[in-house]
Write an enzyme that holds these catalytic residues in place. Sequence first.
Site, PDB file in Angstrom:
ATOM      1  N   GLY A  58       0.833  -1.203   0.000  1.00 44.26           N
ATOM      2  CA  GLY A  58       0.000   0.000   0.000  1.00 44.26           C
ATOM      3  C   GLY A  58       0.863   1.245   0.000  1.00 44.26           C
ATOM      4  N   PHE A  59       0.206   2.377   0.034  1.00 43.05           N
ATOM      5  CA  PHE A  59       0.912   3.655  -0.017  1.00 43.05           C
ATOM      6  C   PHE A  59       1.852   3.807   1.195  1.00 43.05           C
ATOM      7  CE2 PHE A  59       0.029   8.002   1.836  1.00 43.05           C
ATOM      8  CZ  PHE A  59       1.167   8.604   1.305  1.00 43.05           C
ATOM      9  N   ILE A  60       1.324   3.738   2.395  1.00 43.31           N
ATOM     10  CA  ILE A  60       2.196   3.938   3.570  1.00 43.31           C
ATOM     11  C   ILE A  60       3.101   2.717   3.760  1.00 43.31           C
ATOM     12  CG2 ILE A  60       2.296   4.412   6.064  1.00 43.31           C
ATOM     13  CD1 ILE A  60      -0.439   5.770   5.837  1.00 43.31           C
ATOM     14  N   ASP A  97       0.346  -8.544   1.290  1.00 47.84           N
ATOM     15  CA  ASP A  97      -0.694  -7.657   0.746  1.00 47.84           C
ATOM     16  C   ASP A  97      -1.629  -8.471  -0.140  1.00 47.84           C
ATOM     17  OD1 ASP A  97      -0.496  -4.254   0.349  1.00 47.84           O
ATOM     18  OD2 ASP A  97      -2.035  -5.390  -0.728  1.00 47.84           O
ATOM     19  N   ASN A  98      -2.919  -8.195  -0.039  1.00 44.95           N
ATOM     20  CA  ASN A  98      -3.869  -8.919  -0.909  1.00 44.95           C
ATOM     21  C   ASN A  98      -4.129  -8.159  -2.210  1.00 44.95           C
ATOM     22  OD1 ASN A  98      -5.563  -6.839  -0.235  1.00 44.95           O
ATOM     23  ND2 ASN A  98      -7.111  -8.101   0.773  1.00 44.95           N
ATOM     24  N   GLY A 117      -3.538  -1.970  -2.490  1.00 39.05           N
ATOM     25  CA  GLY A 117      -2.098  -1.859  -2.741  1.00 39.05           C
ATOM     26  C   GLY A 117      -1.804  -2.360  -4.149  1.00 39.05           C
ATOM     27  N   LEU A 171      -0.715  -2.695   8.901  1.00 40.94           N
ATOM     28  CA  LEU A 171      -1.252  -1.559   8.139  1.00 40.94           C
ATOM     29  C   LEU A 171      -2.395  -1.976   7.222  1.00 40.94           C
ATOM     30  CD1 LEU A 171       1.359  -0.210   9.186  1.00 40.94           C
ATOM     31  CD2 LEU A 171       1.732   0.709   6.930  1.00 40.94           C
ATOM     32  N   TYR A 190     -15.822   3.255   9.725  1.00 38.91           N
ATOM     33  CA  TYR A 190     -14.356   3.275   9.696  1.00 38.91           C
ATOM     34  C   TYR A 190     -13.822   3.617  11.093  1.00 38.91           C
ATOM     35  CZ  TYR A 190      -9.643   4.442   8.030  1.00 38.91           C
ATOM     36  OH  TYR A 190      -8.292   4.507   7.834  1.00 38.91           O
ATOM     37  N   LYS A 248     -11.959   0.865  13.586  1.00 38.49           N
ATOM     38  CA  LYS A 248     -10.568   1.130  14.004  1.00 38.49           C
ATOM     39  C   LYS A 248     -10.499   1.321  15.519  1.00 38.49           C
ATOM     40  CE  LYS A 248      -7.432   0.982  11.539  1.00 38.49           C
ATOM     41  NZ  LYS A 248      -6.750  -0.295  11.165  1.00 38.49           N
TER      42      LYS A 248
END
Length: 348
Positions: free
Chosen positions: A10-12, A31-32, A36, A76, A149, A153
């Site tokens: 992913g990005f981060i 990662d799935n 990402g 993440l 969300y 979280k």
Amino acid sequence: MRCLITGGAGFIGSHLAEALLARGDTVTALDNLSTGTRENVRHLEGNPRFRFVVGDVLDPETVAALMSRCDVVFHLAAAVGVKRIIDHPLASIQNNLRGTEVVLEQADRFGKKVLLASTSEVYGKNGHGPLHEDSDRVIGSTTITRWLYATTKACDEFMALAYHRERKLPVVIVRFFNTVGPRQTGQYGMVVPRFVQQALLGEPITIYGDGKQTRCFTDVADTVRCVVALADNPRAEGRVFNIGNGREISIEELARQVIAITRSSSPIVYIPYEEAYEAGFEDMRRRVPNTDRLRETIGFAPGIPFEQTLRRIISHFELTLPAPVAPAVGEDVLPPRLHPEAALAAVG
Ligand code: UDP
């Protein structure tokens, strides 16, 4: 250190992988590839200390196999982006709740340290001054999909804290405040990549609501630096940390800044929230981090000036987007992407 990053493509996650490899760690990215992309980690794949695994945090066997071979897990992997959450509520709940449960269960089984990525979204509509980690959460109705969300979280945070309290699992929780940087895509609704892309393509810049709402955009390089320092610090265990830049900017101001730097001719359009998201949508007016705890623990906090970050993002998009169409002969030719309003903003 042997690090496992869920959501590593992913990005981060991909920026974190880069930083850990740069300091000599071994990194496995799981990662799935739902949000990402392999592209995000392509430049790391030649590194012998980097391994990429396509798999899901919902699969306990995959997580167990990788967990047994790492020292620390950076969790993440999650459903991200307000737009995506609204479009896929069920999968978002499953990923955020069950995914974290699997990661914590397996970390507990093998006794591994967990760094859990959470979000400033957990504060919900609390728009008061800088938000401290212990500030109240003000969350709207369950009929407004956005709040799932923040709610999922927050449950992840409760789960991690419970594992820490009852099972002595070393966990660190970080709340990201609008992390931005190269490789973030606008596909899932994030405003900065969306505006940059719209400006470079000469498309209308879409401000939702009145544009007076503010955010504190945080450079991913700052975010990653704080995450790594917290993971290394035993004093961070069992605690929650805000990771965000204190500088506040309105969405309208952001639009003007993007237009000025890209010298775009894009017009600005205002779109009601109901049209952009869903009926009854609620936004936060402001969301500013208090980073005292972060500073006291690791000695620094995010501080890269936003304009510097924005310029890096724009350069990144300029390399990846198709070039704008050249004006036909006889058409008014303005300097590249220069719009009269933008020119004034640039001068002012
Ligand atoms: N936003 C906007 N135009 C867009 C996308 C987002 O005006 O094309 C607004 C959005 O409504 C919010 C702010 O920009 O007020 C930040 O949105 P983002 O989804 O990036 O992050 P978050 O809402 O989680 O802070």
